[in-house]
Design a protein around this motif. Structure first.
Motif, PDB file in Angstrom:
ATOM      1  N   SER A  86       0.833  -1.214   0.000  1.00 53.43           N
ATOM      2  CA  SER A  86       0.000   0.000   0.000  1.00 53.43           C
ATOM      3  C   SER A  86       0.862   1.254   0.000  1.00 53.43           C
ATOM      4  CB  SER A  86      -0.928   0.014   1.217  1.00 53.43           C
ATOM      5  OG  SER A  86      -1.871  -1.008   1.128  1.00 53.43           O
ATOM      6  N   SER A  87       1.893   1.248   0.821  1.00 53.24           N
ATOM      7  CA  SER A  87       2.800   2.405   0.866  1.00 53.24           C
ATOM      8  C   SER A  87       3.458   2.625  -0.487  1.00 53.24           C
ATOM      9  CB  SER A  87       3.873   2.222   1.941  1.00 53.24           C
ATOM     10  OG  SER A  87       3.300   2.233   3.223  1.00 53.24           O
ATOM     11  N   LEU A  88       3.884   1.545  -1.109  1.00 49.98           N
ATOM     12  CA  LEU A  88       4.529   1.663  -2.420  1.00 49.98           C
ATOM     13  C   LEU A  88       3.530   2.111  -3.482  1.00 49.98           C
ATOM     14  CD1 LEU A  88       6.924  -1.413  -2.399  1.00 49.98           C
ATOM     15  CD2 LEU A  88       7.482   1.003  -2.014  1.00 49.98           C
ATOM     16  N   ALA A  89       2.301   1.643  -3.387  1.00 54.38           N
ATOM     17  CA  ALA A  89       1.279   2.060  -4.348  1.00 54.38           C
ATOM     18  C   ALA A  89       1.001   3.557  -4.229  1.00 54.38           C
ATOM     19  CB  ALA A  89      -0.008   1.269  -4.124  1.00 54.38           C
ATOM     20  N   GLU A  90       1.182   4.103  -3.032  1.00 56.21           N
ATOM     21  CA  GLU A  90       1.021   5.532  -2.804  1.00 56.21           C
ATOM     22  C   GLU A  90       2.278   6.311  -3.196  1.00 56.21           C
ATOM     23  OE1 GLU A  90       0.118   5.745   1.361  1.00 56.21           O
ATOM     24  OE2 GLU A  90      -1.840   4.785   1.105  1.00 56.21           O
ATOM     25  N   GLY A  91       3.310   5.584  -3.617  1.00 58.36           N
ATOM     26  CA  GLY A  91       4.560   6.230  -4.009  1.00 58.36           C
ATOM     27  C   GLY A  91       5.439   6.611  -2.833  1.00 58.36           C
TER      28      GLY A  91
END
Length: 124
Positions: A86-91
């Protein structure tokens, strides 16, 4: 919650040759040299290297590279993996590294490399 010493050992890569060298030291009755060998090659702390050696002695292989370490992390804590994703999907890879380090008690280098591996895997 932080990762146990055994969990940290399971997500810290150690080259296969080093794992074999550590087991050879144990076979020769030099457990302290085996632990030192694992610490030097992986950057593990003393308790974590002792846990890694215990895993090796029980027949469990340690990850030899970061892709294998990431697979182990996925098997150990799927909730954490979803949070990191999720954190990575948010950049926000910085947040992902921070969360991983806090939850698993990893060094900055190990945390960064695992997150980088996860980013690379998700990008392909």
């Amino acid at each position: 919650m932080t990762g146990s010493k055994q969990q940290i050992a399971l997500i810290t890569p150690v080259a296969t040759e080093i794992q074999q060298e550590a087991l050879a030291f144990v076979a020769d009755g030099h457990e302290a040299k085996a632990v030192k060998c694992l610490r030097k090659a992986s950057g593990l702390g003393l308790p974590e290297a002792q846990a890694a050696l215990q895993l090796l002695r029980s027949g469990k292989a340690l990850p030899a590279d970061y892709p294998q370490a990431l697979e182990n992390l996925e098997a150990l804590d799927s909730d954490l993996m979803r949070e990191l994703g999720s954190s990575l999907a948010e950049g926000d890879s910085v947040k992902a590294v921070k969360v991983l380090r806090e939850r698993m008690d990893l060094s900055l280098t190990s945390g960064y490399r695992l997150i980088k591996q996860l980013e690379d895997r998700e990008a392909s």
